[in-house]
Design a protein around this motif. Structure first.
Motif, short mmCIF file in Angstrom:
data_model
loop_
_atom_site.label_atom_id
_atom_site.label_comp_id
_atom_site.label_asym_id
_atom_site.label_seq_id
_atom_site.Cartn_x
_atom_site.Cartn_y
_atom_site.Cartn_z
N SER A 2 -19.99 34.95 42.34
CA SER A 2 -20.96 34.30 42.31
C SER A 2 -22.11 35.26 42.58
O SER A 2 -22.25 35.94 43.88
N LEU A 3 -23.45 34.34 42.34
CA LEU A 3 -24.87 35.19 42.78
C LEU A 3 -26.13 33.76 42.84
O LEU A 3 -25.18 33.16 41.98
N SER A 4 -25.66 33.87 43.86
CA SER A 4 -27.02 33.17 44.47
C SER A 4 -28.42 33.97 45.05
O SER A 4 -28.12 34.81 45.84
N VAL A 5 -29.06 33.30 44.66
CA VAL A 5 -30.92 33.16 45.31
C VAL A 5 -31.24 32.54 46.47
O VAL A 5 -30.98 31.09 45.90
N ARG A 6 -31.81 32.46 47.57
CA ARG A 6 -32.84 31.74 48.30
C ARG A 6 -33.70 33.09 48.79
O ARG A 6 -34.49 34.06 48.93
N PRO A 7 -35.00 31.95 49.25
CA PRO A 7 -36.13 32.60 49.80
C PRO A 7 -35.91 33.37 51.11
O PRO A 7 -35.38 32.42 51.51
N GLY A 8 -35.60 34.57 51.41
CA GLY A 8 -36.46 34.61 52.33
C GLY A 8 -37.40 34.76 53.63
O GLY A 8 -38.26 34.97 52.55
N GLU A 15 -27.55 36.89 47.40
CA GLU A 15 -26.47 36.15 47.91
C GLU A 15 -25.53 37.25 46.86
O GLU A 15 -24.85 35.90 46.05
N VAL A 16 -24.47 37.81 47.47
CA VAL A 16 -23.37 38.16 46.31
C VAL A 16 -22.20 38.02 46.48
O VAL A 16 -21.80 38.51 48.26
N SER A 17 -20.97 37.60 45.88
CA SER A 17 -19.98 37.34 46.34
C SER A 17 -18.89 37.23 45.35
O SER A 17 -19.08 37.32 44.63
N GLY A 18 -17.60 37.76 45.80
CA GLY A 18 -16.43 38.06 45.11
C GLY A 18 -16.29 40.11 44.87
O GLY A 18 -16.74 41.06 46.33
N GLU A 19 -15.90 40.31 43.88
CA GLU A 19 -15.44 41.86 43.56
C GLU A 19 -16.74 42.36 43.45
O GLU A 19 -16.87 42.00 42.08
N VAL A 45 -30.09 42.55 49.56
CA VAL A 45 -28.82 42.00 48.82
C VAL A 45 -28.05 41.93 49.90
O VAL A 45 -27.20 43.26 50.29
N ASP A 46 -27.81 40.31 49.54
CA ASP A 46 -26.63 39.66 51.25
C ASP A 46 -25.10 40.20 50.66
O ASP A 46 -24.83 39.74 49.85
N LEU A 47 -24.30 41.02 51.20
CA LEU A 47 -22.39 41.90 50.50
C LEU A 47 -22.19 40.85 51.10
O LEU A 47 -21.03 41.83 51.53
N TYR A 100 -28.55 46.47 56.21
CA TYR A 100 -28.31 46.14 57.81
C TYR A 100 -27.81 45.23 58.43
O TYR A 100 -26.65 45.08 57.40
N ASP A 101 -27.57 45.41 59.12
CA ASP A 101 -26.12 44.51 60.33
C ASP A 101 -26.11 42.67 59.15
O ASP A 101 -24.41 42.45 59.26
N SER A 102 -27.29 42.27 58.94
CA SER A 102 -27.07 40.73 58.97
C SER A 102 -28.06 40.58 57.33
O SER A 102 -29.41 41.86 57.95
N ALA A 103 -28.58 39.46 57.29
CA ALA A 103 -29.95 39.32 56.17
C ALA A 103 -30.97 39.33 56.79
O ALA A 103 -31.55 39.63 56.91
#
Length: 117
Positions: A2-8, A15-19, A45-47, A100-103
């Motif tokens: 799954s992918l989701s986009v958010r303003p930073g 944001e990416v989740s899964g394999e 890209v938040d992994l 980076y360690d975090s988004a």
């Protein structure tokens, strides 16, 4: 997958989740390409939700990193889980693409870079 986009802060976060593998890399590439086409130039890209990444995903990230760099932008990676971080390190991709360690840390660096100009 799954992918989701958010303003930073000063950027857009994907944001990416899964394999992340040969089957799912095209979805992530399309998501990044849509952001690029929409004019986004600073992308994180938040992994955090990715537990596995293969070589096809690495190649896709490098291609999109270059595409953003060519238009004056930047692709950063954040929150890589240990297995994913290991792949980034072993392949030296982490020497090319900032990780980076975090988004939040990635977002803060984007803001710092934009104020340095």
């Amino acid at each position: 997958m799954s992918l989701s986009v958010r303003p930073g802060r000063g950027c857009t976060v994907l944001e990416v989740s899964g394999e992340l593998d040969m089957a799912t890399s095209p979805q992530v590439r399309e998501g990044l390409q849509r952001l690029l086409d929409a004019g986004d130039r600073q992308v994180v890209v938040d992994l955090a939700g990715v537990g596995f990444m293969d070589s096809s995903a690495l190649g896709m990230l490098v291609v999109m990193f270059k595409a953003l760099r060519e238009v004056g932008g930047r692709l950063s990676l954040a929150s890589a889980q240990p297995a994913v971080q290991s792949v980034l390190t072993v392949t030296s991709v982490d020497r090319v693409i900032r990780v980076y360690d975090s988004a939040q840390a990635a977002e803060a660096d984007v803001v710092d870079d934009s104020t340095d100009r």
